[in-house]
Design a protein around this motif. Structure first.
Motif, PDB file in Angstrom:
ATOM      1  N   HIS A 110      10.015  24.158  23.502  1.00 11.65           N
ATOM      2  CA  HIS A 110      10.819  25.370  23.338  1.00 11.65           C
ATOM      3  C   HIS A 110      12.240  25.006  22.953  1.00 11.65           C
ATOM      4  O   HIS A 110      12.664  23.843  23.085  1.00 11.65           O
ATOM      5  N   SER A 111      12.953  26.002  22.462  1.00 12.90           N
ATOM      6  CA  SER A 111      14.320  25.755  21.995  1.00 12.90           C
ATOM      7  C   SER A 111      15.325  25.570  23.134  1.00 12.90           C
ATOM      8  O   SER A 111      16.274  24.792  22.980  1.00 12.90           O
ATOM      9  N   PRO A 112      15.192  26.246  24.290  1.00 11.93           N
ATOM     10  CA  PRO A 112      16.128  25.945  25.382  1.00 11.93           C
ATOM     11  C   PRO A 112      15.932  24.526  25.915  1.00 11.93           C
ATOM     12  O   PRO A 112      14.816  23.976  25.891  1.00 11.93           O
ATOM     13  N   ASN A 113      17.016  23.928  26.383  1.00 13.65           N
ATOM     14  CA  ASN A 113      16.955  22.648  27.086  1.00 13.65           C
ATOM     15  C   ASN A 113      16.589  22.895  28.545  1.00 13.65           C
ATOM     16  O   ASN A 113      17.041  23.876  29.151  1.00 13.65           O
ATOM     17  N   ALA A 114      15.795  21.985  29.119  1.00  8.08           N
ATOM     18  CA  ALA A 114      15.397  22.118  30.517  1.00  8.08           C
ATOM     19  C   ALA A 114      15.482  20.772  31.220  1.00  8.08           C
ATOM     20  O   ALA A 114      15.332  19.719  30.594  1.00  8.08           O
ATOM     21  N   VAL A 115      15.731  20.824  32.533  1.00  6.01           N
ATOM     22  CA  VAL A 115      15.568  19.650  33.390  1.00  6.01           C
ATOM     23  C   VAL A 115      14.758  20.072  34.609  1.00  6.01           C
ATOM     24  O   VAL A 115      14.694  21.254  34.954  1.00  6.01           O
ATOM     25  N   ARG A 116      14.137  19.086  35.245  1.00  5.47           N
ATOM     26  CA  ARG A 116      13.361  19.310  36.455  1.00  5.47           C
ATOM     27  C   ARG A 116      13.937  18.426  37.562  1.00  5.47           C
ATOM     28  O   ARG A 116      14.017  17.207  37.403  1.00  5.47           O
ATOM     29  N   MET A 117      14.351  19.042  38.667  1.00  3.93           N
ATOM     30  CA  MET A 117      14.790  18.318  39.852  1.00  3.93           C
ATOM     31  C   MET A 117      13.677  18.450  40.886  1.00  3.93           C
ATOM     32  O   MET A 117      13.402  19.545  41.374  1.00  3.93           O
ATOM     33  N   VAL A 118      13.018  17.335  41.208  1.00  2.00           N
ATOM     34  CA  VAL A 118      11.836  17.371  42.062  1.00  2.00           C
ATOM     35  C   VAL A 118      12.249  17.657  43.507  1.00  2.00           C
ATOM     36  O   VAL A 118      13.114  16.972  44.068  1.00  2.00           O
TER      37      VAL A 118
END
Length: 345
Positions: A110-118
């Motif tokens: 997808h065009s948005p940037n994402a991060v995942r904090m576990v």
């Protein structure tokens, strides 16, 4: 400061004529868009305790199978922006995502940037652009704009992570979309291994990697070790904080949002200056208090809160004998690009 004219001061026939021509007089609304001294902010200081959120997230796992959800997420919405708009702040979206044992969240980009904090659990992984990234508590995993990613779970307990996206600003610019795909083939190589040591990066003896994001997984074990070493080496340092960066460029890890890990020494109280960006605080380990404007939040592990921009924030470690560790996300990179970043001290 003189009082500006009101819309009601204008004759109705004049107002109607403007409306028919798709025109709007500025002066009655000028202070709404250009207030004096401090911007108008819809972002409220808000706290999402994990203890109250988690049971509802687990219930979502019982109510909605993965094939009906694609991504099983409860959005942490700021009421100041309207819950239906799914914003934590003007440029940050937050979601708490659940993956159950044996599940696979299908590949897309997808065009948005994402991060995942576990947040909790073992045995899950995120595959990003062919790189399989293990997910352990406190790890930060990037899924940048335009890169294929999917989530899988080989363990036996639920895994939960906090999503942080720049979705609100991408949606606002009418550039938000996603593309669905098929399961990725895992490629050899992992950025968190190649860039495991601070101050050294692989030498491009024959050719330089063309990856815009050479490091996709930032292990918590390494970030925590860096914070503890920094605190030990710099007893005079008021704020023991590290920034997640691209190891090749040393710029922010992603385009529009900034990500940081902060350690509060045992019993420490730290006042952060009033700056223009909104901030998100997520407690990885320990117990901490967040004070902003007239609100005080006691954070337990895995709790998340949001604070508006242009307000100082005071953090307090509630434990006298142990450090506390927080993950922070903010809008600083975006503000710097726009030329509106401020630190008012």
């Amino acid at each position: 400061m003189h009082e500006l004219g009101r819309l009601e001061d204008l004759p109705q026939d004049y107002r109607d004529a403007l409306t028919r021509k798709n025109l709007v007089p500025l002066w009655p609304s000028l202070r709404a868009v250009l207030p004096h001294n401090v911007p108008t902010r819809a972002t409220q200081a808000i706290h999402w305790p994990y203890a109250t959120l988690r049971p509802l997230l687990m219930q979502a796992g019982e109510l909605t199978p993965m094939e009906k959800a694609e991504r099983r997420v409860l959005v942490l919405a700021n009421p100041g922006h309207g819950l239906e708009n799914m914003k934590a702040s003007p440029a940050m979206y937050l979601g708490m995502q659940l993956l159950l044992p044996g599940e696979w969240a299908p590949s897309h980009y997808h065009s948005p940037n994402a991060v995942r904090m576990v947040v909790e659990g073992e045995g899950a992984y995120t595959t990003v652009d062919g790189e399989k990234c293990p997910m352990q508590r406190g790890d930060l995993i990037l899924t940048p704009t335009g890169l294929w990613h999917e989530h899988g779970h080989d363990g036996d307990q639920p895994v939960v992570w906090l999503d942080v996206l720049d979705l609100p600003i991408i949606y606002y610019t009418e550039t938000s979309y996603a593309v669905e795909g098929v399961r990725q083939q895992v490629k050899p190589g992992r950025g968190d291994q190649a860039y495991a040591s601070g101050g050294v990066v692989p030498s491009p003896v024959f050719e330089r990697s063309d990856k815009a994001y050479p490091m996709l997984r930032y292990p918590w074990a390494q970030a925590k070790a860096s914070l503890l070493a920094l605190a030990s080496d710099r007893a005079d340092l008021q704020a023991v904080q590290v920034t997640y960066v691209n190891p090749e460029t040393v710029k922010d890890a992603q385009n529009n949002l900034g990500f940081y890990a902060l350690m509060l020494r045992p019993g420490q109280t730290l006042r952060l200056p009033a700056r223009s960006p909104s901030q998100v605080f997520h407690l990885i380990e320990g117990a901490a208090e967040v004070q902003v404007v007239s609100k005080t939040f006691a954070l337990a592990e895995a709790d998340t809160c949001c604070t508006p921009g242009y307000e100082s924030v005071t953090l307090k470690n509630l434990q006298a004998d142990q450090p506390a560790f927080l993950f922070i996300a903010d809008e600083s990179p975006l503000h710097r690009k726009l030329g509106v970043y401020e630190n008012r001290g």
